[in-house]
Design an enzyme around this catalytic site. Structure first.
Site, PDB file in Angstrom:
ATOM      1  N   CYS A 195       0.865  -1.175   0.000  1.00 47.97           N
ATOM      2  CA  CYS A 195       0.000   0.000   0.000  1.00 47.97           C
ATOM      3  C   CYS A 195       0.904   1.227   0.000  1.00 47.97           C
ATOM      4  O   CYS A 195       2.101   1.123  -0.242  1.00 47.97           O
ATOM      5  CB  CYS A 195      -0.954  -0.012   1.201  1.00 47.97           C
ATOM      6  SG  CYS A 195      -0.110  -0.122   2.791  1.00 47.97           S
ATOM      7  N   THR A 196       0.360   2.390   0.296  1.00 42.67           N
ATOM      8  CA  THR A 196       1.135   3.624   0.185  1.00 42.67           C
ATOM      9  C   THR A 196       2.306   3.658   1.160  1.00 42.67           C
ATOM     10  O   THR A 196       3.459   3.806   0.771  1.00 42.67           O
ATOM     11  CB  THR A 196       0.232   4.846   0.416  1.00 42.67           C
ATOM     12  OG1 THR A 196      -0.887   4.778  -0.457  1.00 42.67           O
ATOM     13  CG2 THR A 196       0.999   6.132   0.162  1.00 42.67           C
TER      14      THR A 196
END
Length: 268
Positions: free
Chosen positions: A185-186
């Site tokens: 994810c980020t």
């Protein structure tokens, strides 16, 4: 081109917090005194922050937070911008620092296994992990984020919010069996919960990308990644060298505040 003067940090930590109501005004006071803008989310399971400001006051704020034993392990991913990407400072109390609606998933009780960026880069270079198993990259972000960029050939289930992820795993579980799955994810926060959930669902060979895409960019650049990484502030997206989109676009996004508001909707 002038040197960027605004330091941006993304940071989270799963840690038990029993005094959120007392901690909220204290952190707000400290952040305001340091001239910081952005968001601080506090939940019983931990803290999640996106902040920007002058470098030394921001780093001093983090050091003061780490002086509390509960936050001693707090790490921050850094990037730079020419403008302040947040309109204001928000310090909120939440039930979860990233909402999944699965209360049994508690990273504070123990993390799922992780792979660091250099090791992942090596696996992707050679086409398999060290045991010879194929590596599958699983994007745990929302569909619109993945549209900005993702790892090459990553699985993207086109979820619109993270609370949809458990059902997506159940529907596609058979596709992941027998492979080394790396969830990403980020900045790493969703991977923490995603990897634990998948282990609980019987997918034992699942790893989380330690530090998420931003840490991978910091250590390995854009190898095996196409496009940009959406970020939850007025910069909109970062390139693999951690540079923001053009100043003009970033300034417009900062002025209208739409991306900042979207960030808080996603984390609600």
């Amino acid at each position: 081109m002038t040197t960027p003067a605004v330091l941006n940090i993304a940071s989270y930590l799963f840690t038990q917090i029993d005094d959120r109501e007392n901690l909220q005004p204290l952190l707000r006071e400290r952040a305001e005194a340091a001239g910081l803008r952005g968001s601080i989310l506090l939940a019983p399971e931990g803290i999640n922050m996106f902040l920007a400001g002058a470098p030394q006051p921001l780093r001093d704020f983090l050091d003061a937070l780490r002086a509390d034993d509960r936050f001693a392990a707090l790490e921050a991913k850094e990037s730079w911008s020419h403008i302040q990407p947040f309109r204001r400072l928000i310090v909120k109390l939440k039930n979860e620092i990233i909402r999944m609606n699965h209360p049994t998933i508690r990273p504070v009780a123990g993390r799922a296994p992780a792979v660091d960026a250099p090791t992942l880069r090596r696996w992707l270079d050679q086409g398999h992990d060290d045991a010879g198993k194929p590596v599958v990259m699983l994007d745990t972000r929302n569909a619109f984020e993945a549209d900005y960029g993702s790892f090459d050939n990553a699985i993207d289930w086109r979820i619109s919010k993270f609370t949809e992820f458990p059902d997506a795993v159940q529907a596609h579980k058979s596709e992941l069996e027998g492979k080394t799955v790396v969830s990403f994810c980020t900045g790493g926060i969703r991977c923490e919960k995603a990897a634990i959930l998948m282990h609980d669902m019987g997918l034992t060979n699942v790893l989380q990308l330690d530090g998420g895409i931003l840490k991978y960019f910091e250590q390995e650049g854009g190898a095996h990644y196409s496009g940009e990484c959406f970020v939850f502030d007025g910069r909109e997206a970062l390139a693999p060298d951690l540079s923001a989109r053009s100043n003009e676009r970033s300034a417009r996004a900062c002025d209208d505040g739409q991306l900042v508001q979207k960030k808080h909707r996603l984390q609600a």
